[in-house]
Write a protein that holds these residues in place. Structure first.
Motif, PDB file in Angstrom:
ATOM      1  N   LEU A  76       0.829  -1.212   0.000  1.00  0.00           N
ATOM      2  CA  LEU A  76       0.000   0.000   0.000  1.00  0.00           C
ATOM      3  C   LEU A  76       0.861   1.259   0.000  1.00  0.00           C
ATOM      4  CD1 LEU A  76      -2.805  -1.012   2.536  1.00  0.00           C
ATOM      5  CD2 LEU A  76      -3.041  -0.731   0.065  1.00  0.00           C
ATOM      6  N   GLY A  77       1.807   1.339   0.917  1.00  0.00           N
ATOM      7  CA  GLY A  77       2.639   2.538   1.039  1.00  0.00           C
ATOM      8  C   GLY A  77       3.543   2.756  -0.154  1.00  0.00           C
ATOM      9  N   ARG A  78       4.259   1.708  -0.558  1.00  0.00           N
ATOM     10  CA  ARG A  78       5.162   1.832  -1.707  1.00  0.00           C
ATOM     11  C   ARG A  78       4.379   2.047  -2.996  1.00  0.00           C
ATOM     12  NH1 ARG A  78       9.974   3.539  -0.218  1.00  0.00           N
ATOM     13  NH2 ARG A  78      11.497   1.959  -0.433  1.00  0.00           N
ATOM     14  N   GLY A  79       3.297   1.302  -3.153  1.00  0.00           N
ATOM     15  CA  GLY A  79       2.473   1.470  -4.351  1.00  0.00           C
ATOM     16  C   GLY A  79       1.934   2.882  -4.459  1.00  0.00           C
ATOM     17  N   PHE A  80       1.418   3.404  -3.354  1.00  0.00           N
ATOM     18  CA  PHE A  80       0.882   4.767  -3.364  1.00  0.00           C
ATOM     19  C   PHE A  80       1.967   5.765  -3.749  1.00  0.00           C
ATOM     20  CE2 PHE A  80      -0.444   8.734  -1.229  1.00  0.00           C
ATOM     21  CZ  PHE A  80      -1.657   8.926  -1.893  1.00  0.00           C
ATOM     22  N   ARG A  81       3.134   5.597  -3.175  1.00  0.00           N
ATOM     23  CA  ARG A  81       4.239   6.523  -3.463  1.00  0.00           C
ATOM     24  C   ARG A  81       4.644   6.489  -4.937  1.00  0.00           C
ATOM     25  NH1 ARG A  81      10.038   6.394  -0.314  1.00  0.00           N
ATOM     26  NH2 ARG A  81      11.304   7.384  -1.908  1.00  0.00           N
ATOM     27  N   PHE A  82       4.912   5.297  -5.465  1.00  0.00           N
ATOM     28  CA  PHE A  82       5.431   5.211  -6.828  1.00  0.00           C
ATOM     29  C   PHE A  82       4.368   5.495  -7.885  1.00  0.00           C
ATOM     30  CE2 PHE A  82       8.484   2.152  -4.634  1.00  0.00           C
ATOM     31  CZ  PHE A  82       9.424   3.149  -4.413  1.00  0.00           C
ATOM     32  N   TYR A  83       3.128   5.105  -7.623  1.00  0.00           N
ATOM     33  CA  TYR A  83       2.057   5.420  -8.581  1.00  0.00           C
ATOM     34  C   TYR A  83       1.695   6.902  -8.541  1.00  0.00           C
ATOM     35  CZ  TYR A  83       1.256   0.732 -10.297  1.00  0.00           C
ATOM     36  OH  TYR A  83       1.401  -0.471 -10.929  1.00  0.00           O
ATOM     37  N   LEU A  84       1.816   7.530  -7.382  1.00  0.00           N
ATOM     38  CA  LEU A  84       1.594   8.971  -7.308  1.00  0.00           C
ATOM     39  C   LEU A  84       2.639   9.707  -8.144  1.00  0.00           C
ATOM     40  CD1 LEU A  84       0.033  11.373  -6.115  1.00  0.00           C
ATOM     41  CD2 LEU A  84       1.620  11.305  -4.170  1.00  0.00           C
ATOM     42  N   ILE A  85       3.886   9.273  -8.048  1.00  0.00           N
ATOM     43  CA  ILE A  85       4.940   9.855  -8.881  1.00  0.00           C
ATOM     44  C   ILE A  85       4.605   9.665 -10.355  1.00  0.00           C
ATOM     45  CG2 ILE A  85       7.363   9.568  -9.608  1.00  0.00           C
ATOM     46  CD1 ILE A  85       8.006   8.978  -6.641  1.00  0.00           C
TER      47      ILE A  85
END
Length: 194
Positions: free
Chosen positions: A145-154
């Motif tokens: 959740l955290g990593r996915g949110f970060r990289f997809y937001l980028i």
């Protein structure tokens, strides 16, 4: 700064290579367990150079980072006395790591989510999760959740504002590089003295 600029230009050029996702995967994996540089510095230029593959790059970065996080979890769980202490000592975080245990047992899930999304050194959290025996499935879910949110937001931001971001980076490259290293070093200093 010239060396870092050459590295940035090299990454922009190499991001079109068919094996570019493998390079990103290796960096993302290593960053979650042992490597000090976040994968964003590779991910951002790769998306800027090839916006059509933004979702692929974000996916590769997320999955590889979580896989590296599992490796970090295993280091903490099974190899802390050998490999884990070397990594923690390298970053001079021995004292903070031990005092971190009570806080971690109380707020482990929130800490993983926060560290997954922020520039906070994720390897510290992955090793701590294994050492303190946080539920592995919760660890993986929170990391995804955290990593996915970060990289997809980028990826989303760069797909929308990629041309502007590229011009902005080209114009203020030296200042942005300096700011990046201040934030990176600042996060280690902050962690050391918390």
């Amino acid at each position: 700064m010239k060396l870092i600029r050459k590295l940035y230009d090299w990454v922009l050029n190499k991001s079109k290579h068919p094996k570019a996702p493998w390079f990103l995967a290796i960096i993302s994996f290593l960053e979650s367990s042992i490597f000090p540089i976040p994968p964003d510095i590779i991910l951002i230029p790769m998306i800027i150079a090839n916006k059509f593959k933004a979702w692929l790059f974000a996916f590769v970065c997320t999955i590889s980072s979580v896989a590296g996080g599992i490796a970090g979890y295993c280091i903490g769980s099974f190899f802390y006395t050998t490999i884990g202490t070397i990594i923690i000592n390298y970053y001079a975080l021995q004292d903070q790591f031990i005092s971190f245990e009570n806080l971690y047992k109380q707020y482990g899930i929130l800490i993983i989510l926060g560290a997954s999304f922020t520039p906070f050194p994720f390897k510290f959290i992955t090793i701590a999760s294994g050492l303190f025996h946080l539920n592995i499935f919760l660890f993986i879910l929170c990391s995804l959740l955290g990593r996915g949110f970060r990289f997809y937001l980028i990826a989303i931001l760069l797909k929308i504002f990629g041309d502007f971001v590229k011009k902005f980076i080209d114009r203020y490259f030296n200042i942005l590089t300096l700011l990046f290293f201040v934030i990176l070093i600042g996060s280690f200093v902050l962690l050391k003295y918390l």
